[in-house]
Motif scaffolding. Structure first.
Motif: not given
Length: 395
Positions: A343-347, A368-372, A330-338
């Protein structure tokens, strides 16, 4: 009435130019401060959206602010003060863009800031065909097919699960053309699956997963006829699509995928998820509303009511439920500003998945954030190029 002299007009224009330059610098600094502030807020989400989509233009604007504020300052004190503010703004904007580019490069990707200057809406190339993979309640459920630009046998397959908060009117498989085109230009046979979407009167917590499972089974059955390799299927989804993609891949590895059409569901070679909703309860409790989009409404529509009244349904849609060491890589790409999907829930989920034995790679992207994650934007380039590099390492 006497006309103003040329010198007074020139002086007024000079002052106006200086003020404009300083205003541009202050606007950039405002974005910087909002982006770097701790926690999640509407301002931070707006700043993250701006940097992810328009970062290259913000750098140019900051450069223009410096070019205006220095030569047009009315006196030495203004020149020093205005120039200092403009220099800090320019340095900050370059740093923000550089942080995105550096993070992408560190994970095998590539970001071209000059390409990100193209703000035209990305084209949505029409699929080579829309095929019916199932019929539910008299409705033909379709799947779009984009064949590789250069025809090849046994092409790797990308199975796209579109974003949109699981809700009707917020996402559509037909809008996957730009994403599909990018991947087929790199040799992939791409599919984009329709699934039933929720509304306030129609819950799909059990229907959407069944649809995407059925679609994946259909793809495995027909991949060879279309030039694809059924042993190299990658499931990719973003946001709510990321939730469906991860749950599908993990359920398939446990033999728990529940297709709505009775087909056998293969275990994908890999799952790629951008900004995935892996912990719906946390998103419900802490998701930052953006542009009138309330995460509470999305979750309630999807499961058919409040989470405290449907604990069983919340467990069913939560990715933690399906963690096992047999899960596909699995690869998860998550922006820290989401903040929309915090973001903390994903990490934290990625940490739990790793402890459970899942081969998961977590890419933390700054700024960047969720919608970018669209088109040639800085964020879009980062997400796609990092994912392509990761997949190229083993697929």
């Amino acid at each position: 009435m006497p006309f103003p002299s040329r010198s007074s007009v020139a002086t007024t224009m000079r002052y106006a130019g200086f003020v404009l330059g300083v205003a541009i610098a202050f606007a950039t600094l405002t974005l910087l401060v909002a982006s770097l502030a701790p926690g999640h807020s509407v301002r931070q989400e707006g700043a993250g959206f701006a940097w992810g989509n328009y970062g290259s233009w913000i750098v140019l604007a900051s450069l223009a602010g410096l070019a205006l504020s220095l030569p047009l300052a009315p006196n030495g004190a203004c020149r020093i003060a205005g120039g200092l503010v403009a220099c800090v703004a320019l340095a900050g904007s370059v740093t923000q863009v550089g942080r995105i580019a550096a993070a992408a490069a560190a994970n095998g990707g590539r970001v071209d800031p000059f390409a990100a200057l193209d703000l035209s809406s990305p084209a949505h190339p029409e699929a080579d065909g829309w095929l019916t993979y199932n019929v539910v309640d008299g409705r033909a459920m379709r799947i779009g097919v984009w064949k590789p630009r250069l025809p090849k046998k046994n092409a790797p397959i990308l199975y796209l699960v579109h974003r949109g908060g699981w809700n009707d009117g917020m996402g559509d498989a037909r809008n996957s053309g730009a994403e599909a085109d990018w991947w087929r230009n790199r040799g992939y046979l791409v599919f984009s699956v329709e699934y039933r979407l929720a509304s306030a009167a129609y819950a799909t917590w059990d229907k959407a997963p069944a649809d995407v499972a059925c679609g994946l089974g259909w793809v495995a059955q027909h991949a060879s006829d279309l030039g694809g390799d059924p042993k190299r299927i990658v499931v990719l989804g973003a946001s709510a699509g990321g939730n469906l993609a991860l749950n599908l891949g993990y359920q398939a590895s446990m033999g728990q995928a529940r297709p709505s059409c009775g087909v056998s569901v293969p275990v994908p070679a890999a799952v790629v998820a951008y900004v995935p909703i892996v912990d719906p309860q946390y998103v419900y409790d802490h998701g930052q509303a953006v542009g009138g989009r309330e995460t509470k409404d999305l979750v309630e529509n999807y499961i058919g009511g409040r989470p405290d009244r449907h604990a069983d349904r919340m467990r069913t849609i939560s990715t933690d439920t399906y963690l096992s060491r047999d899960a596909p890589r699995t690869l998860v790409v998550e922006p820290e500003e989401d903040g929309y999907v915090p973001a903390e829930s994903v990490f934290r989920f990625c940490d739990r998945a790793r402890k459970a034995g899942v081969n998961v790679t977590t890419v933390r992207m700054p700024v960047y954030n969720h919608f970018s994650s669209y088109g040639n934007s800085l964020a879009g380039q980062a997400n796609r190029s990092v994912s392509h590099a990761w997949l190229s390492g083993f697929l």
